[in-house]
Design an enzyme around this catalytic site. Sequence first.
Site, PDB file in Angstrom:
ATOM      1  N   SER A  10       0.839  -1.185   0.000  1.00 22.96           N
ATOM      2  CA  SER A  10       0.000   0.000   0.000  1.00 22.96           C
ATOM      3  C   SER A  10       0.880   1.243   0.000  1.00 22.96           C
ATOM      4  CB  SER A  10      -0.911   0.016   1.235  1.00 22.96           C
ATOM      5  OG  SER A  10      -1.592   1.242   1.317  1.00 22.96           O
ATOM      6  N   HIS A  35      -0.946  -1.021  -4.508  1.00 26.69           N
ATOM      7  CA  HIS A  35      -2.256  -0.615  -4.013  1.00 26.69           C
ATOM      8  C   HIS A  35      -2.255   0.882  -3.749  1.00 26.69           C
ATOM      9  CE1 HIS A  35      -6.166  -1.489  -2.189  1.00 26.69           C
ATOM     10  NE2 HIS A  35      -5.862  -0.604  -1.255  1.00 26.69           N
ATOM     11  N   ASP A  37      -4.419   3.929  -2.291  1.00 31.73           N
ATOM     12  CA  ASP A  37      -5.566   4.314  -1.464  1.00 31.73           C
ATOM     13  C   ASP A  37      -5.999   5.730  -1.821  1.00 31.73           C
ATOM     14  OD1 ASP A  37      -6.036   2.056   0.374  1.00 31.73           O
ATOM     15  OD2 ASP A  37      -3.988   2.457   1.023  1.00 31.73           O
ATOM     16  N   MET A  39      -8.544   8.674  -1.048  1.00 23.71           N
ATOM     17  CA  MET A  39      -9.441   9.151   0.004  1.00 23.71           C
ATOM     18  C   MET A  39      -9.863  10.585  -0.294  1.00 23.71           C
ATOM     19  SD  MET A  39      -7.463   7.740   3.387  1.00 23.71           S
ATOM     20  CE  MET A  39      -6.684   6.115   3.397  1.00 23.71           C
ATOM     21  N   HIS A  68      -8.043   1.886  -5.071  1.00 24.14           N
ATOM     22  CA  HIS A  68      -9.133   1.636  -4.124  1.00 24.14           C
ATOM     23  C   HIS A  68      -9.781   2.978  -3.816  1.00 24.14           C
ATOM     24  CE1 HIS A  68     -10.016   0.547   0.388  1.00 24.14           C
ATOM     25  NE2 HIS A  68     -11.123   0.771  -0.292  1.00 24.14           N
ATOM     26  N   MET A  70     -11.935   5.226  -1.980  1.00 31.34           N
ATOM     27  CA  MET A  70     -12.665   5.493  -0.739  1.00 31.34           C
ATOM     28  C   MET A  70     -13.253   6.891  -0.856  1.00 31.34           C
ATOM     29  SD  MET A  70     -10.046   3.799   2.032  1.00 31.34           S
ATOM     30  CE  MET A  70      -8.567   3.898   1.012  1.00 31.34           C
ATOM     31  N   MET A 139     -12.350  -5.025   3.886  1.00 27.42           N
ATOM     32  CA  MET A 139     -11.582  -4.169   4.776  1.00 27.42           C
ATOM     33  C   MET A 139     -11.460  -4.850   6.140  1.00 27.42           C
ATOM     34  SD  MET A 139     -10.635  -1.555   3.060  1.00 27.42           S
ATOM     35  CE  MET A 139      -9.908  -0.681   4.453  1.00 27.42           C
ATOM     36  N   ASP A 178      -7.476  -5.763   3.160  1.00 27.83           N
ATOM     37  CA  ASP A 178      -6.722  -4.519   3.351  1.00 27.83           C
ATOM     38  C   ASP A 178      -6.899  -4.044   4.786  1.00 27.83           C
ATOM     39  OD1 ASP A 178      -5.477  -2.072   3.204  1.00 27.83           O
ATOM     40  OD2 ASP A 178      -6.861  -1.193   1.753  1.00 27.83           O
TER      41      ASP A 178
END
Length: 219
Positions: A10, A35, A37, A39, A68, A70, A139, A178
């Site tokens: 990540s 990966h 993330d 956000m 991913h 979010m 998650m 994750d």
Amino acid sequence: MKHPIIIAPSLLSSDFSQLESEVKRCAQAGADILHVDVMDGHFVPNITIGPLIVEAIRPHTSLPLDCHLMVSNPDAYISAFAKSGADWISIHVEACTHLHRSIALIKDLGKKAGVVLNPITPIEYAFEAAPFVDFILLMSVNPGFGGQAFIPHVLNKARRLRKFLDDSGYEHVEIEIDGGVKTDNVKDVIDAGVNIIVSGSGLFSGDMASNIATMKSHG
């Protein structure tokens, strides 16, 4: 159907001031995918990486980029991340009003599509999405922050999901996890039927190549 173990560092745990070298470090250490993330400060408290950063990373690695999302309105961002170089795009069931349509958008853009479930979101959402996706991300922490402790409850969800997928003819659908996965608990995760391991501090702390090798040894 036994899936190969895939290790996904990540980038949230990387040194953002040295992102190019961190991306190359992951590849040299034996990572399979990266990966990312994403956000938005709304669906989760923090704000992190956007499409421009993914576009900047893309020329520096041949590894697939697993984005991913979010975010509260994923439909507004899926195309931008696809164009920026994402190979895999996953979206939260909690954030999608019309999940089937959102999955179809990802697939229409030629990307691998995944759905994400927060720790106590009912696993039945994944059952319904399974015919349409390439992978399902569970998650094992509440999303929004790195460095959180693993929530063991999610292992039972993974077992139930793997059994459902195998019994229903969706053996090809992979399970990703994750949050809080490290070398000392990864065996339990893999034994529960997960094959895509996202790890931040569990890989970036210490010798990454050794950490990756240890995780893969449990496959």
